[in-house]
Motif scaffolding. Structure first.
Motif, PDB file in Angstrom:
ATOM      1  N   SER A   1      50.440  73.710  72.998  1.00 31.45           N
ATOM      2  CA  SER A   1      49.811  72.633  73.754  1.00 31.45           C
ATOM      3  C   SER A   1      50.203  71.321  73.080  1.00 31.45           C
ATOM      4  O   SER A   1      50.665  71.321  71.927  1.00 31.45           O
ATOM      5  CB  SER A   1      48.289  72.793  73.810  1.00 31.45           C
TER       6      SER A   1
ATOM      7  N   GLY B   1      50.541  68.253  70.877  1.00 29.68           N
ATOM      8  CA  GLY B   1      50.048  68.004  69.532  1.00 29.68           C
ATOM      9  C   GLY B   1      50.138  69.183  68.592  1.00 29.68           C
ATOM     10  O   GLY B   1      49.938  69.038  67.389  1.00 29.68           O
ATOM     11  N   LYS B   2      50.458  70.358  69.103  1.00 28.74           N
ATOM     12  CA  LYS B   2      50.563  71.549  68.247  1.00 28.74           C
ATOM     13  C   LYS B   2      51.919  71.550  67.527  1.00 28.74           C
ATOM     14  O   LYS B   2      52.939  71.132  68.071  1.00 28.74           O
ATOM     15  CB  LYS B   2      50.421  72.830  69.061  1.00 28.74           C
TER      16      LYS B   2
ATOM     17  N   GLU C   1      47.179  72.696  64.352  1.00 28.98           N
ATOM     18  CA  GLU C   1      46.843  71.284  64.405  1.00 28.98           C
ATOM     19  C   GLU C   1      47.254  70.666  63.070  1.00 28.98           C
ATOM     20  O   GLU C   1      47.009  71.243  62.020  1.00 28.98           O
ATOM     21  CB  GLU C   1      45.331  71.099  64.592  1.00 28.98           C
TER      22      GLU C   1
ATOM     23  N   PRO D   1      47.182  66.660  62.587  1.00 27.69           N
ATOM     24  CA  PRO D   1      47.175  65.329  63.189  1.00 27.69           C
ATOM     25  C   PRO D   1      48.048  64.295  62.477  1.00 27.69           C
ATOM     26  O   PRO D   1      48.708  63.499  63.139  1.00 27.69           O
ATOM     27  CB  PRO D   1      45.705  64.916  63.143  1.00 27.69           C
TER      28      PRO D   1
ATOM     29  N   ALA E   1      51.684  65.305  63.195  1.00 32.50           N
ATOM     30  CA  ALA E   1      51.928  65.094  64.623  1.00 32.50           C
ATOM     31  C   ALA E   1      52.066  63.611  64.940  1.00 32.50           C
ATOM     32  O   ALA E   1      52.917  63.216  65.745  1.00 32.50           O
ATOM     33  CB  ALA E   1      50.816  65.720  65.452  1.00 32.50           C
TER      34      ALA E   1
END
Length: 152
Positions: A76, A78-79, A134, A136, A139
């Motif tokens: 998905s 951001g992964k 994840e 962040p 990303a």
């Protein structure tokens, strides 16, 4: 015969994607053995047997994408995925078009970091295989890279 470069390693992730249904939007050699590529893909299967490392960020889509050996885990936006050199993996790409960034780098790129950051011998460290996590901070950096103008 094709020549190898950081943005297009022969017989590796970049090469496999160029022969698949994936569409290459941009690619660049970033210096110091790093390469980057922006891709989109849908309704495809790919088999990677990399000799280099690939860090992947899903920018859009990916919910229908999974590893053949772990169909319950999905991508998905951001992964992140990390495909270390030497780790074979088979992917199924779903119907929805996904957009993703790949950052390619060789094992040799990690040696100075291992010494400088961890004061460890590079041969004592190995990158783990990571799928759909994840991250962040990472990303955000990769999203920024994807938004910049770069091409070779």
């Amino acid at each position: 015969m094709p020549t190898s470069s950081p943005a297009s390693p022969t017989h590796d992730v970049f090469e496999v994607l160029t022969r698949s249904r994936a569409r290459l939007h941009r690619r660049a050699a970033l210096g110091d053995g790093l390469g980057a590529a922006l891709w989109s893909n849908r309704e495809d299967t790919t088999q990677y047997r990399p000799t280099h490392h690939t860090l992947s960020l899903y920018l859009r889509g990916g919910q229908g994408t999974f590893r053949l050996d772990a169909p319950q885990e999905r991508g998905s936006p951001g992964k992140l995925c990390l495909m270390p050199a030497g780790h074979a993996v088979d992917w199924v790409v779903g119907r929805e078009r996904q957009h993703f960034l790949h950052l390619y780098f060789a094992q040799e790129q990690l040696a100075p970091l291992a010494l400088r950051l961890f004061d460890r011998e590079p041969r004592d460290l190995a990158l783990p295989e990571v799928n759909f996590v994840e991250g962040p901070e990472v990303a955000q950096i990769l999203t920024r890279l994807a938004s910049l103008y770069w091409s070779v």
